[in-house]
Design a protein around this motif. Sequence first.
Motif, mmCIF file in Angstrom:
data_model
loop_
_atom_site.group_PDB
_atom_site.id
_atom_site.type_symbol
_atom_site.label_atom_id
_atom_site.label_comp_id
_atom_site.label_asym_id
_atom_site.label_seq_id
_atom_site.Cartn_x
_atom_site.Cartn_y
_atom_site.Cartn_z
ATOM 1 N N ILE A 17 34.394 -17.716 -10.071
ATOM 2 C CA ILE A 17 35.098 -18.037 -8.834
ATOM 3 C C ILE A 17 34.313 -19.106 -8.104
ATOM 4 C CG2 ILE A 17 36.000 -17.166 -6.648
ATOM 5 C CD1 ILE A 17 35.999 -14.361 -7.920
ATOM 6 N N VAL A 18 34.931 -20.237 -7.859
ATOM 7 C CA VAL A 18 34.291 -21.317 -7.114
ATOM 8 C C VAL A 18 34.832 -21.285 -5.694
ATOM 9 C CG1 VAL A 18 33.879 -23.795 -6.973
ATOM 10 C CG2 VAL A 18 34.059 -22.680 -9.221
ATOM 11 N N GLY A 19 33.977 -20.949 -4.739
ATOM 12 C CA GLY A 19 34.377 -20.839 -3.345
ATOM 13 C C GLY A 19 34.162 -19.434 -2.828
ATOM 14 N N GLY A 20 33.234 -19.293 -1.887
ATOM 15 C CA GLY A 20 32.894 -17.971 -1.366
ATOM 16 C C GLY A 20 33.407 -17.725 0.032
ATOM 17 N N GLY A 21 34.513 -18.374 0.403
ATOM 18 C CA GLY A 21 35.110 -18.129 1.708
ATOM 19 C C GLY A 21 35.840 -16.800 1.748
ATOM 20 N N LEU A 22 36.758 -16.652 2.683
ATOM 21 C CA LEU A 22 37.421 -15.373 2.882
ATOM 22 C C LEU A 22 38.192 -14.923 1.650
ATOM 23 C CD1 LEU A 22 38.808 -15.972 6.499
ATOM 24 C CD2 LEU A 22 36.666 -14.848 5.850
ATOM 25 N N VAL A 23 38.928 -15.841 1.017
ATOM 26 C CA VAL A 23 39.740 -15.472 -0.145
ATOM 27 C C VAL A 23 38.881 -15.294 -1.392
ATOM 28 C CG1 VAL A 23 41.589 -16.246 -1.681
ATOM 29 C CG2 VAL A 23 41.823 -16.530 0.785
ATOM 30 N N GLY A 24 37.977 -16.240 -1.647
ATOM 31 C CA GLY A 24 37.118 -16.125 -2.822
ATOM 32 C C GLY A 24 36.262 -14.881 -2.801
ATOM 33 N N GLY A 35 35.322 -3.398 -12.259
ATOM 34 C CA GLY A 35 34.412 -3.452 -13.396
ATOM 35 C C GLY A 35 34.386 -4.767 -14.136
ATOM 36 N N CYS A 36 34.951 -5.815 -13.556
ATOM 37 C CA CYS A 36 34.955 -7.126 -14.212
ATOM 38 C C CYS A 36 33.626 -7.842 -14.004
ATOM 39 C CB CYS A 36 36.089 -7.986 -13.665
ATOM 40 S SG CYS A 36 37.735 -7.305 -13.937
ATOM 41 N N ARG A 37 33.295 -8.694 -14.951
ATOM 42 C CA ARG A 37 32.087 -9.514 -14.838
ATOM 43 C C ARG A 37 32.446 -10.816 -14.125
ATOM 44 N NH1 ARG A 37 30.417 -9.943 -20.893
ATOM 45 N NH2 ARG A 37 32.649 -9.594 -21.153
ATOM 46 N N VAL A 38 31.836 -11.035 -12.986
ATOM 47 C CA VAL A 38 32.223 -12.151 -12.120
ATOM 48 C C VAL A 38 30.991 -12.912 -11.659
ATOM 49 C CG1 VAL A 38 33.397 -12.805 -9.984
ATOM 50 C CG2 VAL A 38 34.223 -10.839 -11.297
ATOM 51 N N THR A 39 31.113 -14.242 -11.629
ATOM 52 C CA THR A 39 30.128 -15.102 -10.982
ATOM 53 C C THR A 39 30.810 -15.813 -9.831
ATOM 54 O OG1 THR A 39 28.921 -15.465 -13.061
ATOM 55 C CG2 THR A 39 28.528 -17.029 -11.266
ATOM 56 N N LEU A 40 30.202 -15.749 -8.652
ATOM 57 C CA LEU A 40 30.750 -16.368 -7.452
ATOM 58 C C LEU A 40 29.843 -17.505 -7.020
ATOM 59 C CD1 LEU A 40 32.786 -16.338 -5.058
ATOM 60 C CD2 LEU A 40 31.261 -14.704 -3.934
ATOM 61 N N VAL A 41 30.390 -18.716 -6.972
ATOM 62 C CA VAL A 41 29.640 -19.890 -6.531
ATOM 63 C C VAL A 41 30.008 -20.168 -5.083
ATOM 64 C CG1 VAL A 41 29.286 -22.360 -6.877
ATOM 65 C CG2 VAL A 41 29.534 -20.853 -8.857
ATOM 66 N N GLU A 42 29.025 -20.077 -4.187
ATOM 67 C CA GLU A 42 29.238 -20.252 -2.755
ATOM 68 C C GLU A 42 28.513 -21.506 -2.281
ATOM 69 O OE1 GLU A 42 28.694 -16.430 -0.547
ATOM 70 O OE2 GLU A 42 27.999 -15.721 -2.509
ATOM 71 N N SER A 141 26.693 -25.563 -5.720
ATOM 72 C CA SER A 141 27.898 -26.400 -5.764
ATOM 73 C C SER A 141 28.244 -26.725 -7.207
ATOM 74 C CB SER A 141 27.697 -27.695 -4.971
ATOM 75 O OG SER A 141 26.590 -28.425 -5.473
ATOM 76 N N LEU A 142 29.533 -26.725 -7.486
ATOM 77 C CA LEU A 142 30.022 -27.091 -8.803
ATOM 78 C C LEU A 142 29.976 -28.610 -8.929
ATOM 79 C CD1 LEU A 142 31.489 -26.203 -11.448
ATOM 80 C CD2 LEU A 142 33.634 -26.577 -10.212
ATOM 81 N N ILE A 143 29.327 -29.118 -9.974
ATOM 82 C CA ILE A 143 29.221 -30.566 -10.135
ATOM 83 C C ILE A 143 29.863 -31.066 -11.423
ATOM 84 C CG2 ILE A 143 27.185 -30.775 -8.685
ATOM 85 C CD1 ILE A 143 25.476 -30.870 -11.194
ATOM 86 N N GLY A 144 30.269 -30.149 -12.311
ATOM 87 C CA GLY A 144 30.912 -30.586 -13.538
ATOM 88 C C GLY A 144 31.538 -29.435 -14.291
ATOM 89 N N THR A 158 21.969 -25.743 -7.958
ATOM 90 C CA THR A 158 21.371 -24.752 -7.062
ATOM 91 C C THR A 158 20.007 -25.256 -6.599
ATOM 92 O OG1 THR A 158 20.073 -23.478 -8.673
ATOM 93 C CG2 THR A 158 22.445 -23.002 -8.550
ATOM 94 N N PRO A 159 19.418 -24.633 -5.590
ATOM 95 C CA PRO A 159 18.081 -25.055 -5.152
ATOM 96 C C PRO A 159 17.024 -24.935 -6.245
ATOM 97 C CG PRO A 159 19.129 -23.707 -3.464
ATOM 98 C CD PRO A 159 20.004 -23.626 -4.673
ATOM 99 N N LYS A 160 17.269 -24.120 -7.257
ATOM 100 C CA LYS A 160 16.316 -23.941 -8.347
ATOM 101 C C LYS A 160 16.617 -24.842 -9.537
ATOM 102 C CE LYS A 160 15.317 -19.122 -7.150
ATOM 103 N NZ LYS A 160 15.297 -17.725 -7.646
ATOM 104 N N GLY A 161 17.600 -25.713 -9.379
ATOM 105 C CA GLY A 161 17.969 -26.605 -10.466
ATOM 106 C C GLY A 161 19.393 -26.363 -10.929
ATOM 107 N N THR A 162 19.773 -27.092 -11.967
ATOM 108 C CA THR A 162 21.139 -26.985 -12.476
ATOM 109 C C THR A 162 21.255 -25.824 -13.446
ATOM 110 O OG1 THR A 162 21.492 -29.364 -12.233
ATOM 111 C CG2 THR A 162 22.960 -28.189 -13.732
ATOM 112 N N GLN A 163 22.311 -25.020 -13.268
ATOM 113 C CA GLN A 163 22.596 -23.904 -14.161
ATOM 114 C C GLN A 163 23.939 -24.131 -14.833
ATOM 115 O OE1 GLN A 163 22.124 -19.923 -12.630
ATOM 116 N NE2 GLN A 163 20.633 -20.568 -11.085
#
Length: 410
Positions: A17-24, A35-42, A141-144, A158-163
């Motif tokens: 999920i890209v976007g951690g606002g109210l809906v995301g 029980g789903c596996r989710v990554t949230l990019v805020e 932030s999503l860059i690609g 991310t502050p720790k580098g690109t993931q």
Amino acid sequence: MKAGSTPPFAPAGNVLIVGGGLVGASLAIALDAAGCRVTLVEAAAPRTDAQPSYDERNLALARATVNGLDAIGVWPLAAAQATPIRHIHVSRAGEFGSARLDAAKHGVDALGWTLPARELGAALLRRLDTCKQLIRLAPASLIGLTKFEDGWRAEVKTPKGTQHVDAALLVGADGTESFVRAQLGIEADVHDYQQTLFVCTVTPERDPANRAWERFADEGPIAMLPLAERRCGLVLTVDADTADDVVALNDADFIALAQRRFGWRLGRLGRPGKRHPYAIRRVAARSLIAPRAVLVGNAAQTVHPIGAQGFNLGLRDALTLSELITAADDPGEQDLLERYAARRAPDREGTMAMSHDLVRFACMPQPWLAPFRSLALLAYDRVPPLQQALARRGMGFRGTPPRAVLERVP
């Protein structure tokens, strides 16, 4: 967006999920609970004061929305700060018709609730902290994006580098100017209303007593929403070419403008809070889906704030998508995405049409429209089937709602 061959990873079941606002955030919570596996990019750090969508607006939450928030465990964390809306009054300045909705008449304790956006944001953040297997990247932030046959590989800064994040389904919940939508190549239809919205709190002389008002005029609509401590959330629309002049007004002159536009039903208005202007545009994605990707919330559609339908519509997006994903083995399968788009179409198109047509019809200055507007309001006020339809749609029950919004609030 780049294309590639099958990657050396197994993304089946993963949702990004890209976007951690109210809906995301709401979607992430609902999926994690299932029980789903989710990554949230805020984009912002997980603090209420840093999240741009958790701003100074006062949200009018439809009954269906509160049911849905309760189902995912968010409402108990926000309910104490919410104010029930038990009566709604709709009118047009200078015209005789009006429509009134009463919760008791429709067999409910409230038609909806008013809640400051920051309070809902704080409740969502507290609920996110309890998620069991959710991975949160923030600030990030999503860059690609790279598309593969069975999913997506996202490049996240991310502050720790690109993931790199691999997922079977990519969800764009990143707002009106959606980067995901652009990367997917989904075009959007844009309509500039040439209006600016101002929101703030005011304290009226009379207790609003759980009443909400929507009043139309040539310049645009004005709304008054009940808040705690006898305050109200003011939503004032002005022509865009006068917005800078309104920004420059001192508090006394701004209150005088609001008083002239709203009238004296609540007596004298006073003590305005900090004002925030928002340009109003309608942005509608031409498609909700792409291969193994889907848009929700403002990334899918940004509607005119008339009737306060934005977040309410977006949450129904999120809960419908969650319902379909949790019943499937593969969250990104094409059949699932097509069923999602089909289920959302009546609600989405009906709500967008209602908000767009209402602001045009109710705010057009042509005098010949006045009797037709008044008669329409009187019909909604006096004809039971019309009023029942208006109340049901106002409470967020349109089309095929997600099951989570059909449960009654305790």
